[in-house]
Design an enzyme around this catalytic site. Structure first.
Site, PDB file in Angstrom:
ATOM      1  N   GLY A 120      24.462 -71.019  61.760  1.00 25.86           N
ATOM      2  CA  GLY A 120      23.487 -71.183  60.684  1.00 25.86           C
ATOM      3  C   GLY A 120      24.049 -72.095  59.615  1.00 25.86           C
ATOM      4  O   GLY A 120      24.790 -71.647  58.747  1.00 25.86           O
ATOM      5  N   HIS A 121      23.741 -73.390  59.708  1.00 23.56           N
ATOM      6  CA  HIS A 121      24.300 -74.370  58.779  1.00 23.56           C
ATOM      7  C   HIS A 121      23.248 -74.723  57.737  1.00 23.56           C
ATOM      8  O   HIS A 121      22.208 -75.290  58.045  1.00 23.56           O
ATOM      9  CB  HIS A 121      24.780 -75.604  59.540  1.00 23.56           C
ATOM     10  CG  HIS A 121      25.953 -75.320  60.423  1.00 23.56           C
ATOM     11  ND1 HIS A 121      26.502 -76.242  61.281  1.00 23.56           N
ATOM     12  CD2 HIS A 121      26.699 -74.184  60.583  1.00 23.56           C
ATOM     13  CE1 HIS A 121      27.529 -75.691  61.916  1.00 23.56           C
ATOM     14  NE2 HIS A 121      27.651 -74.441  61.517  1.00 23.56           N
ATOM     15  N   GLN A 133      30.521 -71.543  63.977  1.00 28.24           N
ATOM     16  CA  GLN A 133      31.307 -70.327  63.770  1.00 28.24           C
ATOM     17  C   GLN A 133      32.650 -70.679  63.105  1.00 28.24           C
ATOM     18  O   GLN A 133      32.693 -71.581  62.296  1.00 28.24           O
ATOM     19  CB  GLN A 133      31.503 -69.552  65.084  1.00 28.24           C
ATOM     20  CG  GLN A 133      30.237 -68.911  65.618  1.00 28.24           C
ATOM     21  CD  GLN A 133      29.380 -69.851  66.436  1.00 28.24           C
ATOM     22  OE1 GLN A 133      29.862 -70.532  67.319  1.00 28.24           O
ATOM     23  NE2 GLN A 133      28.100 -69.897  66.145  1.00 28.24           N
ATOM     24  N   ASP A 138      30.657 -69.136  58.401  1.00 30.34           N
ATOM     25  CA  ASP A 138      29.974 -69.120  57.093  1.00 30.34           C
ATOM     26  C   ASP A 138      30.790 -69.801  56.003  1.00 30.34           C
ATOM     27  O   ASP A 138      30.699 -69.432  54.836  1.00 30.34           O
ATOM     28  CB  ASP A 138      29.651 -67.673  56.665  1.00 30.34           C
ATOM     29  CG  ASP A 138      28.857 -66.914  57.701  1.00 30.34           C
ATOM     30  OD1 ASP A 138      27.847 -67.456  58.172  1.00 30.34           O
ATOM     31  OD2 ASP A 138      29.257 -65.788  58.047  1.00 30.34           O
ATOM     32  N   LYS A 168      29.973 -75.178  56.299  1.00 31.60           N
ATOM     33  CA  LYS A 168      30.155 -76.398  57.100  1.00 31.60           C
ATOM     34  C   LYS A 168      28.933 -77.311  57.057  1.00 31.60           C
ATOM     35  O   LYS A 168      29.066 -78.538  57.123  1.00 31.60           O
ATOM     36  CB  LYS A 168      30.464 -76.008  58.554  1.00 31.60           C
ATOM     37  CG  LYS A 168      31.769 -75.262  58.722  1.00 31.60           C
ATOM     38  CD  LYS A 168      32.073 -74.958  60.173  1.00 31.60           C
ATOM     39  CE  LYS A 168      31.130 -73.956  60.786  1.00 31.60           C
ATOM     40  NZ  LYS A 168      31.190 -72.624  60.175  1.00 31.60           N
TER      41      LYS A 168
END
Length: 420
Positions: free
Chosen positions: A41-42, A223, A14, A17
């Site tokens: 989750g980008h 991650q 988180d 990125k």
């Protein structure tokens, strides 16, 4: 030839990125995901529109960029097709632009089910409940269904029936829950693959060709370092190797290791799920960071635990990834703090200690307190325009980690970046 670039998270994920990959994608012809799954989750903003990408590389919004998913990624066809539908609904055609390795291990709904049952049963570690762990278990235990298995119907049927039987036994006898029909699992898998099959191909050879033509490649990590299955805060980790050194295996292209490595870190620290977190805040400062930073998981929606920047952990990540530079994100979240703390070491049983994941549960942070800047950074276009206190904060990070900060994010939008 310009060097390729590996981009990795240096904290517990988180770190922002997605935005940084999006920024760099304009400078590369290829972007490749090499590990993890749809637990990533980008978040990317296209104007006022927000996209959260879980599998598809963040360079997908540039016309000139080809996107690859390497064999180190655990692939959910459900998530993939959903993501493709969302992107193509915005007028972006992915055919010929997205290529996925046939050697990817597939994640099925039964993996998500067993993950959820385990988390609800006891000894929860705070997974995303999406089935990533069980799918990686299958890969290691040599019972994975690979994408190329879908091209051999007889072999596929046997592997699906064996896999469903393996998990149904656990679901029924341990968790007393509803089992899966192997025939239905097989039917749904075939139907989904038919929709996705045009995106599968040879990733290794294509990356080799791109590299051979003199074009650099951007490798997108998921991650964060402190979630690495070997070097993170085990057992509160993800199920893959998240370090830059895993890119050669995960992409299927060993020459990828001859790349620069950019580590992404927030100006503070967050964590989702269980596990040790020395600088976690349980006071108003922690709530203030969470509220200003909108700290809710892009994948799970869970509120993130918030704390001060941990420079000792960041130095550990810098060494493990052999970082060549750092990007600091969300610096603007700290605009309204009169004083800011950073962790510069730990006390363990009364003695000073560096970062050791096995001791982190009893590590007490040693803080250095610095002055905040007390004003908005949103209008700063270069490093010299930052307040002296904000510059001192960045310089402290560089001094402690021995890594130069080459990029600073001072807002959520694509253009909110300061390049040094």
């Amino acid at each position: 030839m310009k060097k390729s670039l590996i981009l990795v998270g240096t904290q517990w994920g988180d770190e922002g990125k997605g935005k940084i990959v999006d920024y760099f994608s304009s400078k590369f012809k290829a972007v490749c995901r090499f590990q993890g799954g749809h637990n990533a989750g980008h978040t990317i903003y296209q104007g006022k529109e927000k996209f959260v990408l879980h599998l598809i590389p963040s360079g997908i919004f540039y016309d000139h960029v080809k996107c690859f998913i390497g064999q180190g990624v655990i692939l959910s066809l459900d998530s993939l097709l959903s993501e493709i539908d969302e992107i193509e609904s915005k007028g972006i055609n992915l055919e010929g632009k997205l290529r996925i390795s046939r050697y990817c291990s597939l994640l099925l709904p039964i993996h998500a089910k067993i993950d959820q049952l385990r988390e609800d049963h006891k000894n929860s570690i705070g997974t995303t409940r999406r089935g990533i762990g069980p799918a990686y278990e299958d890969k290691t235990a040599r019972r994975s269904i690979k994408a190329f298995d879908l091209e051999d119907k007889d072999l596929l049927k046997k592997k699906v029936f064996d896999l469903v039987s393996y998990y149904n036994y656990q679901i029924e006898t341990i968790f007393n829950s509803t089992t899966f029909d192997p025939g239905e699992v097989l039917k749904e898998l075939i139907e989904k693959y038919k929709k996705a099959s045009k995106y599968f191909g040879d990733v290794t050879d294509t990356l080799e060709d791109i590299y051979g033509d003199g074009d650099p490649i951007l490798y997108e990590g998921a991650q964060g370092t402190l979630l690495d299955v070997d070097y993170g805060t085990y057992p509160y980790v993800t199920s893959s190797n998240t370090l830059a050194t895993s890119v050669g295996i995960g992409s299927g292209f060993p020459k990828s290791i001859f790349s620069d490595v950019l580590g992404v870190a927030k100006a503070y620290t967050t964590r989702v799920g269980e596990g040790p977190f020395p600088t976690e805040l349980f006071c108003d400062d922690g709530k203030k960071i969470a509220d200003i930073g909108n700290e809710y998981g892009a994948t799970t929606g869970r509120p993130r635990r918030c704390g001060w920047l941990d420079l000792e952990a960041l130095k550990y990540s810098a060494k493990l990834n052999n970082l060549t530079s750092l990007c600091i994100t969300k610096l603007d979240v700290l605009d309204d703090f009169n004083q800011i703390k950073v962790c510069i070491g730990y006390q363990v049983d009364g003695e000073q200690s560096s970062f050791k994941s096995r001791l982190l549960h009893k590590s007490k942070p040693i803080y250095k307190t610095i002055d905040g800047w007390g004003c908005s950074l949103k209008d700063a276009k270069n490093f010299n325009e930052l307040p002296i206190e904000a510059k001192a904060f960045i310089e402290l990070i560089e001094e402690f980690t021995k890594i130069p900060v080459s990029l600073i994010s001072n807002g959520p939008n694509r253009e909110d970046l300061i390049l040094r």
